[in-house]
Enzyme design. Structure first.
Site, PDB file in Angstrom:
ATOM      1  N   ASN A 212     -42.226  21.190 -20.762  1.00 32.83           N
ATOM      2  CA  ASN A 212     -42.895  20.837 -19.512  1.00 32.83           C
ATOM      3  C   ASN A 212     -44.404  20.696 -19.656  1.00 32.83           C
ATOM      4  O   ASN A 212     -45.037  19.979 -18.889  1.00 32.83           O
ATOM      5  CB  ASN A 212     -42.583  21.887 -18.438  1.00 32.83           C
ATOM      6  CG  ASN A 212     -42.667  23.301 -18.953  1.00 32.83           C
ATOM      7  OD1 ASN A 212     -42.026  23.653 -19.946  1.00 32.83           O
ATOM      8  ND2 ASN A 212     -43.460  24.122 -18.300  1.00 32.83           N
TER       9      ASN A 212
ATOM     10  N   GLN B 224     -36.904  18.942 -17.469  1.00 37.18           N
ATOM     11  CA  GLN B 224     -37.941  17.903 -17.530  1.00 37.18           C
ATOM     12  C   GLN B 224     -37.419  16.574 -18.071  1.00 37.18           C
ATOM     13  O   GLN B 224     -38.172  15.598 -18.136  1.00 37.18           O
ATOM     14  CB  GLN B 224     -39.118  18.380 -18.403  1.00 37.18           C
ATOM     15  CG  GLN B 224     -39.893  19.535 -17.798  1.00 37.18           C
ATOM     16  CD  GLN B 224     -40.639  19.163 -16.506  1.00 37.18           C
ATOM     17  OE1 GLN B 224     -40.814  17.980 -16.179  1.00 37.18           O
ATOM     18  NE2 GLN B 224     -41.086  20.156 -15.769  1.00 37.18           N
TER      19      GLN B 224
ATOM     20  N   SER C  68     -32.944  20.394 -12.434  1.00 37.81           N
ATOM     21  CA  SER C  68     -33.551  20.829 -11.174  1.00 37.81           C
ATOM     22  C   SER C  68     -33.873  19.603 -10.329  1.00 37.81           C
ATOM     23  O   SER C  68     -34.478  18.646 -10.826  1.00 37.81           O
ATOM     24  CB  SER C  68     -34.826  21.599 -11.488  1.00 37.81           C
ATOM     25  OG  SER C  68     -35.484  21.923 -10.293  1.00 37.81           O
TER      26      SER C  68
ATOM     27  N   HIS D   7     -35.992  19.078  -7.793  1.00 36.40           N
ATOM     28  CA  HIS D   7     -37.353  18.709  -7.372  1.00 36.40           C
ATOM     29  C   HIS D   7     -38.198  18.086  -8.476  1.00 36.40           C
ATOM     30  O   HIS D   7     -39.333  17.702  -8.248  1.00 36.40           O
ATOM     31  CB  HIS D   7     -38.064  19.902  -6.713  1.00 36.40           C
ATOM     32  CG  HIS D   7     -38.509  20.997  -7.642  1.00 36.40           C
ATOM     33  ND1 HIS D   7     -39.824  21.192  -7.973  1.00 36.40           N
ATOM     34  CD2 HIS D   7     -37.814  21.973  -8.288  1.00 36.40           C
ATOM     35  CE1 HIS D   7     -39.927  22.256  -8.774  1.00 36.40           C
ATOM     36  NE2 HIS D   7     -38.721  22.734  -8.976  1.00 36.40           N
TER      37      HIS D   7
ATOM     38  N   THR E 127     -22.681  29.417   0.567  1.00 31.99           N
ATOM     39  CA  THR E 127     -22.529  28.148   1.285  1.00 31.99           C
ATOM     40  C   THR E 127     -23.527  27.137   0.744  1.00 31.99           C
ATOM     41  O   THR E 127     -24.696  27.452   0.541  1.00 31.99           O
ATOM     42  CB  THR E 127     -22.724  28.375   2.800  1.00 31.99           C
ATOM     43  OG1 THR E 127     -21.757  29.335   3.210  1.00 31.99           O
ATOM     44  CG2 THR E 127     -22.549  27.091   3.587  1.00 31.99           C
TER      45      THR E 127
ATOM     46  N   CYS F  71     -53.576  32.392 -15.007  1.00 33.74           N
ATOM     47  CA  CYS F  71     -54.340  33.586 -14.686  1.00 33.74           C
ATOM     48  C   CYS F  71     -53.488  34.823 -15.002  1.00 33.74           C
ATOM     49  O   CYS F  71     -52.448  35.045 -14.400  1.00 33.74           O
ATOM     50  CB  CYS F  71     -54.706  33.569 -13.209  1.00 33.74           C
ATOM     51  SG  CYS F  71     -55.973  34.746 -12.849  1.00 33.74           S
TER      52      CYS F  71
HETATM   53  N1  PLP Z   1     -37.394  24.703 -16.945  1.00 27.04           N
HETATM   54  C1  PLP Z   1     -38.428  23.864 -17.099  1.00 27.04           C
HETATM   55  C2  PLP Z   1     -38.611  23.169 -18.404  1.00 27.04           C
HETATM   56  C3  PLP Z   1     -39.312  23.636 -16.039  1.00 27.04           C
HETATM   57  O1  PLP Z   1     -40.339  22.810 -16.215  1.00 27.04           O
HETATM   58  C4  PLP Z   1     -39.096  24.315 -14.821  1.00 27.04           C
HETATM   59  C5  PLP Z   1     -40.037  24.159 -13.709  1.00 27.04           C
HETATM   60  O2  PLP Z   1     -41.196  23.847 -13.907  1.00 27.04           O
HETATM   61  C6  PLP Z   1     -37.990  25.166 -14.712  1.00 27.04           C
HETATM   62  C7  PLP Z   1     -37.160  25.344 -15.783  1.00 27.04           C
HETATM   63  C8  PLP Z   1     -37.681  25.896 -13.440  1.00 27.04           C
HETATM   64  O3  PLP Z   1     -37.152  25.017 -12.493  1.00 27.04           O
HETATM   65  P1  PLP Z   1     -37.135  25.421 -10.942  1.00 27.04           P
HETATM   66  O4  PLP Z   1     -38.530  25.267 -10.447  1.00 27.04           O
HETATM   67  O5  PLP Z   1     -36.209  24.431 -10.322  1.00 27.04           O
HETATM   68  O6  PLP Z   1     -36.635  26.795 -10.864  1.00 27.04           O
END
Ligand code: PLP
Length: 403
Positions: free
Chosen positions: A154, A182, A202, A204, A240, A328
């Site tokens: 990421n 990612q 994921s 989002h 649910t 941080c």
């Molecule tokens: N794994 C990776 C490589 C991610 O970049 C992220 C979120 O930035 C996650 C897992 C976690 O995903 P979520 O925010 O949906 O819990």
């Protein structure tokens, strides 16, 4: 809540804009179609059919079949579910291999498991962030329950050779999980041709809303649920369903699948344009990661001798959203675990920025950033004692001769 006006959003590895088509698909499930998918009546049953449709769309993006997809609440839950299941089904094996550059959703599970007595081995990476394949081959053994290695990072965008890692894991009878949070929607995935056992996604990160994810579990791989309760998701994930978000996730996967090649090329062109301009106009700048194998949308650049946070704040005033490579920790800014793992020098790690793009970015936006950023760096370097020590002979003499 007031909108902050026009933003140039380049933080898509953190989260993405919900696609308008996704929002449209979700609306009926937040208004009229509120039935419980588990209900016997038709009103609920029609909702279940939409969940099934979404499941087919997620499976379609991965080259998987519908029954191999479990909806979860996020990427983190998917990662946790995969790891904890693997450890249970592989008992009495007690060893786990994870890479040093995993997201905390895996890395911190590893830390917790070592506290619980498991042997957790972190796989090192080199200066470009490439994973050490020999290390994996030497360390996977008959006590290894699982190897978990992310498909793409990421922060620096590196894409990892998951198929090869998976084969090593399988050669010693271990399971293989990959965090593809990612990757999904950015580069093609075809699990029908790959032996991966479990894969996390994921919503989002690919223009669906927050609060929905998926775990792929290959047919035939034993799975123990992480969340226990009702019979939802065929007994593999109770609770649910987050119906509207699941429907949106399905729509987002359809959109991604339709244009994956076109979008990959578009964002890579934008990313390269931005990088080219910044590298040409700002000295002492380096791109972090493996540029020969990287996500098309991700650029991680270090501007030496400046603080990434300071750059971000100034960009923020111009409506430009990116992120820095520091976090941080206990009140001080520490370079991220990824930049530390790849050995980026301290003075460069502190000045690292991540730009992560999406289909909604444009050339004009890249040019705007490339115009605004160099004067910011120049200004910050002029007040940086580290920069002046290196580049200003008078300052150097003064500071070196000071008592
Ligand atoms: N794994 C990776 C490589 C991610 O970049 C992220 C979120 O930035 C996650 C897992 C976690 O995903 P979520 O925010 O949906 O819990």
């Amino acid at each position: 809540m007031k909108s902050i006006g026009k933003v140039i959003y380049c933080d898509n590895n953190a989260t993405t804009q919900v696609a308008p088509e996704v929002f449209e698909a979700m609306k009926p499930f937040l208004t009229d179609l509120y039935g419980n998918p588990s209900s016997i009546h038709h009103f609920g049953g029609q909702v279940q059919r939409e969940i099934d449709r979404a499941r087919a769309s997620v499976a379609g993006l991965l080259g998987a079949s519908d029954t191999e997809i479990i909806f979860t609440s996020c990427g983190t839950e998917s990662d946790n579910a995969a790891i904890f299941s693997a450890l249970r089904v592989m008992e009495p094996r007690k060893k786990l291999l994870i890479s040093k550059v995993e997201h905390p959703a895996v890395l911190n599970v590893g830390k917790e498991l070592s506290r619980r007595g498991y042997e957790v081995v972190e796989i090192p990476v080199d200066g470009l962030g490439r994973i050490d394949m020999d290390f994996i081959a030497k360390n996977v053994d008959s006590n290894t329950a699982l190897v978990s290695a992310m498909w793409a990072n990421n922060e620096i965008g590196n894409i990892y050779p998951v198929e090869e890692i998976c084969r090593i894991a399988h050669s010693r009878g271990a399971l293989f999980h990959t965090d593809a949070v990612q990757v999904a929607g950015k580069i093609p995935i075809d699990l029908s041709k790959m032996p991966v056992d479990m894969l996390s996604m994921s919503g989002h990160k690919l223009h669906a809303p927050k609060g929905v994810g998926a775990l792929y579990v290959r047919r035939g791989v034993r799975f123990k649920p992480f969340i226990i309760g009702g019979h939802q998701e065929r007994g593999r994930r109770a609770g649910t369903e987050n119906v509207a978000s699941i429907v949106g996730f399905g729509r987002a996967c359809e959109l991604a699948a339709e244009k994956i090649g076109e979008e990959r090329d578009k964002v890579a062109r934008l990313r390269d344009r931005l990088e080219r301009k910044l590298l040409a106009s700002v000295e002492c700048t380096r791109v972090n990661g493996d540029i020969s194998s990287r996500l098309p949308n991700t650029s991680n650049i270090s501007f030496e001798f400046v603080e990434g946070e300071a750059i971000l704040l100034m960009l923020n005033q111009m409506g430009i959203c990116a992120s820095s490579g520091s976090a941080c920790t206990s009140g001080s800014l520490e370079p991220s675990h990824v930049l530390r793992a790849i050995g980026v020098p301290y003075t460069a790690a502190h000045g690292s920025l991540r730009f992560s793009l999406s289909r909604y970015n444009s050339e004009e936006e890249m040019d705007f950033i490339a115009e605004k950023l160099p004067p910011i760096i120049k200004m910050l370097r002029e007040i940086s004692p580290y920069w002046r020590k290196k580049h200003d002979p008078i300052f150097r003499i003064r500071t070196c001769t000071a008592p």
